[in-house]
Design a protein around this motif. Sequence first.
Motif, PDB file in Angstrom:
ATOM      1  N   ASP A 137       0.832  -1.209   0.000  1.00 28.48           N
ATOM      2  CA  ASP A 137       0.000   0.000   0.000  1.00 28.48           C
ATOM      3  C   ASP A 137       0.864   1.256   0.000  1.00 28.48           C
ATOM      4  OD1 ASP A 137       0.726  -0.459   2.578  1.00 28.48           O
ATOM      5  OD2 ASP A 137      -1.268  -0.209   3.447  1.00 28.48           O
ATOM      6  N   HIS A 174       0.456   4.247  -2.608  1.00 31.68           N
ATOM      7  CA  HIS A 174       0.214   5.647  -2.225  1.00 31.68           C
ATOM      8  C   HIS A 174       1.243   6.577  -2.869  1.00 31.68           C
ATOM      9  CE1 HIS A 174      -2.022   4.242   1.659  1.00 31.68           C
ATOM     10  NE2 HIS A 174      -2.807   4.281   0.596  1.00 31.68           N
ATOM     11  N   GLN A 231      -3.520   7.271   3.877  1.00 34.52           N
ATOM     12  CA  GLN A 231      -4.160   8.399   3.197  1.00 34.52           C
ATOM     13  C   GLN A 231      -5.398   8.816   3.964  1.00 34.52           C
ATOM     14  OE1 GLN A 231      -4.592   7.090  -0.947  1.00 34.52           O
ATOM     15  NE2 GLN A 231      -3.000   8.551  -1.465  1.00 34.52           N
ATOM     16  N   THR A 233      -1.596  12.508   2.161  1.00 34.28           N
ATOM     17  CA  THR A 233      -0.837  11.259   2.123  1.00 34.28           C
ATOM     18  C   THR A 233       0.334  11.393   3.087  1.00 34.28           C
ATOM     19  OG1 THR A 233      -1.411  10.992  -0.195  1.00 34.28           O
ATOM     20  CG2 THR A 233       0.333   9.565   0.650  1.00 34.28           C
ATOM     21  N   GLN A 281      -6.143  -0.468  -5.003  1.00 35.08           N
ATOM     22  CA  GLN A 281      -5.260   0.637  -5.409  1.00 35.08           C
ATOM     23  C   GLN A 281      -5.790   1.303  -6.665  1.00 35.08           C
ATOM     24  OE1 GLN A 281      -1.389  -1.156  -5.970  1.00 35.08           O
ATOM     25  NE2 GLN A 281      -0.736  -0.634  -3.901  1.00 35.08           N
ATOM     26  N   SER A 307       2.347   3.746   5.332  1.00 39.14           N
ATOM     27  CA  SER A 307       1.722   4.978   4.846  1.00 39.14           C
ATOM     28  C   SER A 307       0.227   4.949   5.087  1.00 39.14           C
ATOM     29  CB  SER A 307       1.988   5.136   3.352  1.00 39.14           C
ATOM     30  OG  SER A 307       1.325   4.124   2.646  1.00 39.14           O
TER      31      SER A 307
END
Length: 732
Positions: free
Chosen positions: A592, A596, A725, A667, A623, A723
Motif C-alpha cells: 500500500d 500511495h 491516506q 498522504t 489501489q 503509509s
Amino acid sequence: MGIFYDEKNRTFKLDTPNTSYLMGVQDDFGYLLHYYYGPRLRGTDASYLARTDEPPYTPARNGRDKLSFLDAAPFEYPTGGTGDFRTHCLEVRTAAGHNAVELAYRRHSIQKGKRPLPGLPATFGGELDCTALTVTLADDVLGLEVDLEYTVFEDVDAITRSALIRNTGAKEPALYLTKVLSACLDMDDRDFELLTLHGSWARERVIQRRPLAVGRQGVFSERGETSHQAQPFLALLTPGTTQTQGQVWAMHLVWSGNFEAQAEADQFGQVRAVLGVSPWNFCWKLAAGESFQAPEAVLVYSHQGLGGMTRTLHDLYRGHLLRGPWKDKKRPVLLNSWEGAYFDFDTEKLLAMAKSGAALGMEMFVLDDGWFGDRRDDNRALGDWYVNEKKLPGGLKRLADELNAMGMKFGLWMEPEMISPDSDLYRAHPDWAIQISGRTAGLCRNQYILDLTRREVLEYVWGRVEAILTSANIEYVKWDMNRQLSDLGSLGLTSDRQGELSCRYVMAVYELQERFCKRFPNVLLENCSGGGARYDPGMLYYSPQIWCSDDTDAIERLAIQEGTALLYPLSTMGAHVSACPNHAVGRTTPMDTRGHVALAGTFGYELDPRKLTEEEREQIPDQIALYHRFNALLRTGDYYRLASYRENHTWDCWQVVSRDRRTALVTYVQVLASANRHSRRVLLQGLDPAANYRLEGTDRVFGGDTLLHGGLPLEPLWGDFRSKQLVLLMED
Ligand code: GLA
C-alpha cells in the motif's frame, strides 16, 4: 492586468494578478534598465530604483566613469565586452575577432495574445488570457537587433520572456553568437539563499539550498540534455523561506539541452541571476538577415514561500504549456514490461503478464525495450526499428490485437535518437552517428547518438517511427534517450557551424516530437531519458507526462518526487508500483505504501503480476479504485507539501486540495517507526477556514480554520515504510 507603457517616465509595467515587473529606458544612452519585480504596485514610477544619479556613475554628467555605471546598473539584458564585468546574457564575435556589444532601446510594441516561438517549445495563450510586449534593442556598430519578448497571463502570476537576436546585415555579413541567454534578473541582495536542483541517475532533482556568496554560482548542463545532474532552474529566497512564508524569485527554462542557471553577488551587494542556453561549445553563425531565437524563460515571484511558487508553476504548465487531448484526461492504468521481463520475453509471456494484469484492473500494456532487431540485451540493435518476429511472431499487430481483444490498450517503448555500433543501421551508415572525424567517439550504454541535424537522418528516424506507429493499434509511446552527448561533431555541418550542433540537435528532437504530436494527436506520449534526465518544461510541451526516475523504490521516490513536484504538476510525473525487493535498492516496502507513492504521479505498474504474492495481488484492485477515484483531484488540484522526509529523515506528507476546496487528500508516509511517540500534528493548507470538514471513515468533523491553524494529528503507524491516506470532505 496587462502591460502598460508610461510615456512620460519611459517605463514599462507588466502586471499579473498579484505581481508587477517594471523596467524602463535610461535617458542618456537608452539602456533598458530593470527597476522592480515583486508584489503588485499601483504606480509606474519606479525608475529611481535604478539609482542612476548616484556617484560616481552618473552617465550624463560623468562620462569619465561610464564603466562604473555599466558595472553597477541593473540591466534588463546585459551584454559583454563594454564594461559590465558581471555575468551577462549576450556575447557576439565579429569577423575581425572582436567581442563587444552595447544595446540601446529602439522601439516597442504591445499586443494581445502570444506568438509561438519558431521551432521551440513555449508557453501559449490567446488574446483573451495574455498580453505580450516586444522591446527592440540595437547595437548599431554591429548592425545587431535584439527583440526581448515578455508575456503576462491573466490567470497566473508568471511572466515569460525570451530573446531573438537578428543580424540586420547593415554592418557585418556574418556575426558569431558565442553566448545568448534568455533572461536576467538584477536585484539587491537580501541575504538570499540560492535554491537549485541537482542529482544523478536514479537520484534526480534533489533540492539544495545554500547561502548566496559573493561571486558566481549555480548549476549547468554541458551534457547535451537537461541531465540527471541538474535542472534548468534557480530560485532566490529571502532568509528562512518555508513552504508557506518568505519571498521567492524563480526562473525556469523551457529547454532540453545545455543550460546555465547562475547567480552572481557582486561588490556592491547586488545580485544578478541569469538563465539560458549554456555558452559552452556554443557558437552560432548569424548571416546577414538571419536570426537566432533563444528559448523561453519563466519567471515567478511568490510572497507565499515555496508553496506559492510551486502552485504558480503548476498552474502555468497545466494551463499554458501542456497540450493535446491527454493533458486533461485520466490516463490508462498501465502495466510496463521493463522491470517485470527486461529483455526476456516472447508474445506468449507478454500476453500472460497482460492477462494477469487485466484481471486486476490494469488498462494498458506497455512493451518496453527489447522488441526490435537483434535486441537481446542493451548492447545492440538501436536504430533497427523492425519487429523481431522470432520473439514476437505476427509482430506488434498480433500482440496489439490480442491485447485489445482482452480489453487492454497497447503502448510501446522506442529510443529513436540512438544507434548501436552493432546494428544494421550503423553497418550501413556509420557516418550517421555524432562524431569528430579522426577521433573514436566514446560509447555510453554501448550506443552512439544519431546526428539528427542531418536531414536524411531525421527523415529516416521519422520514417521508422511513423511506420511502427501505423503498423498496429499503438495508443501510447515511451520515447527514451539513454545517453548524453559527447564527441560533438557533425559530418553534415561546415566548420563554421560546428558550434551549433548541440543546439540544433535539441531543435531536431523538438521537430520530431512536433511531427509526432501532429501526426498522432491521440497517442499518449511519455518522454524519458535514462529515468528523468529530460524532465524539463521543453519536453512537457510535447508529452503530458515524463518518466520521473529509474528508481521505483517508494522510499527513494519520496525525495525524487518532492523535488520534481516542486516545479512540475503531479499529472506529469511518471510513477509506478514495482516489485520488491526493489530492483534499484533492494528494499522491501508494503504494497500500500508503493501504491500511495505512485498515486502522487501518473500511476501504473512495472512488474510481472504473476510473480506477486497473493496478498499483494489482492491489494491491486483497491489501489486502482483509489486511482480512479482521486485522479481528477490529483491532476487538477492544488498541491501542498506538508513535511519532507528529505529534511526530517523520518516522515513525509503532502496534500492535494480540489480547486473548489471541497475535497482534500492527505498522504502520510512514516519512513521509520519510533517507540513511545505522540501523534504528529500537521497543519493542513488550502482549506476553506469557514467550512467544516469530515474525516472520511469517521464521524469526526473539524473546522477548516482549526485544521489550518491547529492541525490534524497523524497517529504513529506500526512498522517502517508505512503509509496512510486521509480524506477530508467539506460538509454542506
Ligand atoms: C531507460 C528507461 C527505463 C527502461 C530502459 C530500457 O533506462 O528509463 O525505464 O525503459 O531504459 O532500456
